[in-house]
Design a protein around this motif. Structure first.
Motif, PDB file in Angstrom:
ATOM      1  N   ASP A 187       0.853  -1.189   0.000  1.00 20.51           N
ATOM      2  CA  ASP A 187       0.000   0.000   0.000  1.00 20.51           C
ATOM      3  C   ASP A 187       0.890   1.240   0.000  1.00 20.51           C
ATOM      4  O   ASP A 187       1.878   1.294   0.746  1.00 20.51           O
ATOM      5  CB  ASP A 187      -0.900   0.001   1.235  1.00 20.51           C
ATOM      6  CG  ASP A 187      -1.898   1.132   1.217  1.00 20.51           C
ATOM      7  OD1 ASP A 187      -1.590   2.209   1.760  1.00 20.51           O
ATOM      8  OD2 ASP A 187      -2.995   0.938   0.645  1.00 20.51           O
ATOM      9  N   ARG A 189       0.542   4.098   1.288  1.00 19.18           N
ATOM     10  CA  ARG A 189       0.589   4.836   2.557  1.00 19.18           C
ATOM     11  C   ARG A 189       1.028   3.962   3.728  1.00 19.18           C
ATOM     12  O   ARG A 189       1.761   4.398   4.602  1.00 19.18           O
ATOM     13  CB  ARG A 189      -0.789   5.434   2.868  1.00 19.18           C
ATOM     14  CG  ARG A 189      -1.234   6.516   1.916  1.00 19.18           C
ATOM     15  CD  ARG A 189      -2.653   6.945   2.251  1.00 19.18           C
ATOM     16  NE  ARG A 189      -3.592   5.822   2.156  1.00 19.18           N
ATOM     17  CZ  ARG A 189      -4.875   5.893   2.469  1.00 19.18           C
ATOM     18  NH1 ARG A 189      -5.362   7.039   2.946  1.00 19.18           N
ATOM     19  NH2 ARG A 189      -5.670   4.844   2.340  1.00 19.18           N
ATOM     20  N   ASP A 190       0.552   2.703   3.756  1.00 15.38           N
ATOM     21  CA  ASP A 190       0.760   1.845   4.925  1.00 15.38           C
ATOM     22  C   ASP A 190       1.824   0.774   4.738  1.00 15.38           C
ATOM     23  O   ASP A 190       2.032  -0.048   5.636  1.00 15.38           O
ATOM     24  CB  ASP A 190      -0.563   1.166   5.311  1.00 15.38           C
ATOM     25  CG  ASP A 190      -1.642   2.179   5.633  1.00 15.38           C
ATOM     26  OD1 ASP A 190      -1.309   3.213   6.235  1.00 15.38           O
ATOM     27  OD2 ASP A 190      -2.807   1.939   5.270  1.00 15.38           O
TER      28      ASP A 190
END
Length: 377
Positions: A187, A189-190
């Motif tokens: 991901d 962002r994560d």
């Protein structure tokens, strides 16, 4: 612009090629609401690793103690101990996955995809089998108490082995979804995530609903109904006898039912609300910050009960308490005199009871002679 128009003319109708540049498959005709999960993720990253670590330590210490006492003082081949041994194994399987999930909430998934599938599967196999073995142990107590005369015919080693095998098969089948769907994805962002992925959004939502309703019906409603029915029948049976100490037995039964209900109901109610929200929502990913926070809290309460249940189900009995004090006396010599004095006092009290007030389990099979009703705890 002229060159671009000439380029498009190469693919005009005169070349028998009709390209539709507004293919509905690729057109988004409505806004997609993205869930704001930053607060929920921070909440989970802060509290979940701590709670998972506590559950893991309690499970290892408690279940290890139960195994030690069973090995030293009990026959592992008795009916009750076969179920208890399987319950301990299922809880240890579940607990073995908790350190990985604790690290996951702190740093993201730092292992490979095989570990993602393995940890996800062990997590649910242990979780599902634990609740089923608790239900099976309750049903076994019901047979031994309510059907005391016929129970020895049914409560044989083959009955315990077949019942345990059925529980493991159901748990494995219920966890196949996680084995297939769990994988690692990146991901932006994560970072790296270990979750159900690899299929279209519609398919993933359907499988998510299957998991929620499976959890609620098979692993909550059915066990809760069985526990309530069996313990109500046991209570009625005990109250109809002349057994001394029946108040204590009824109190312990009430505590077991109350604890089971309090620990499992909130989590499963939240699961059901989440399933209903997904089923009735027009959005592909309906948002509910309250439900997301509730899942974190109620799930850890249910997991705590799952981890300590073998200790709870064994150490309320006087026999396991006696074994525990004997084991403790070997490690702490100063307690030996106190424990021996206490046990001799209990034996004098027991010897003064009439034969009609003695209700004991016969090791491995069921009851003593003359269809006496055993204490179910």
């Amino acid at each position: 612009m002229a060159e671009y128009k000439d380029f498009l003319d190469l693919f005009s109708d005169e070349n028998d090629m009709d390209y539709n540049y507004t293919d509905p498959i690729f057109v988004v005709d409505k806004l997609v609401n993205l869930c704001a999960t930053a607060d929920v993720n921070r909440f989970g990253a802060k509290f979940t690793p701590i709670l998972y670590t506590i559950n893991f330590l309690l499970s290892i210490i408690g279940n290890g103690l139960v195994l030690c006492i069973m090995y030293k003082y009990e026959k592992l081949t008795s009916i009750t101990n076969i179920f208890l041994l399987n319950l301990v194994i299922s809880d240890l399987l579940f607990a073995s996955s908790l350190p990985f999930w604790a690290l996951y909430h702190l740093y993201g998934w730092i292992f490979d995809s095989i570990m993602c599938k393995l940890v996800g599967s062990l997590y649910f196999i242990g979780f599902y089998s634990s609740i089923l073995f608790l239900t099976l142990m309750t049903f076994d107590r019901y047979l031994a108490v309510v059907h005391a005369i016929n129970a020895p015919k049914w409560r044989r080693k083959i009955y315990a082995c077949v019942s345990s095998a059925v529980v493991w098969c159901i748990s494995l089948l219920a966890s196949v979804k996680e084995l297939v769907l769990y994988n690692v994805r990146e991901d932006p962002r994560d970072g790296y995530l270990c979750e159900e992925t690899g299929f279209s959004n519609a398919i993933m939502i359907k499988w998510q609903l299957v998991g929620y309703y499976q959890q609620f019906v098979i692993f909550f409603l059915f066990p809760l109904a069985m526990v309530m029915y069996c313990y109500v029948r046991i209570t009625v049976r005990i109250m109809s006898t002349q057994m001394r100490g029946k108040r204590r037995a009824v109190k312990l039964i009430s505590v077991i039912i109350f604890t089971f209900f309090v620990c499992w109901t909130p989590y499963n109610v939240v699961i059901l609300l989440r399933a209903l929200q997904i089923s009735t929502s027009d959005d592909s990913e309906p948002c509910s910050e309250v439900l997301n926070h509730a899942v974190y809290v109620t799930r850890n309460i249910a997991y705590l009960y799952c981890c300590v249940s073998p200790v709870f189900y064994t150490f309320v009995g006087k026999k396991f308490q006696s074994h525990f004090w004997q084991l403790l006396a070997k490690r702490i010599p100063c307690l030996k005199r106190h424990i021996m004095t206490s046990q001799s006092g209990n034996s004098r009290i027991t010897s003064q009871k009439s034969p009609h007030t003695m209700y004991e389990y016969e090791k491995g099979t069921g009851l003593q002679a003359r269809a006496q009703v055993p204490v179910p705890i």
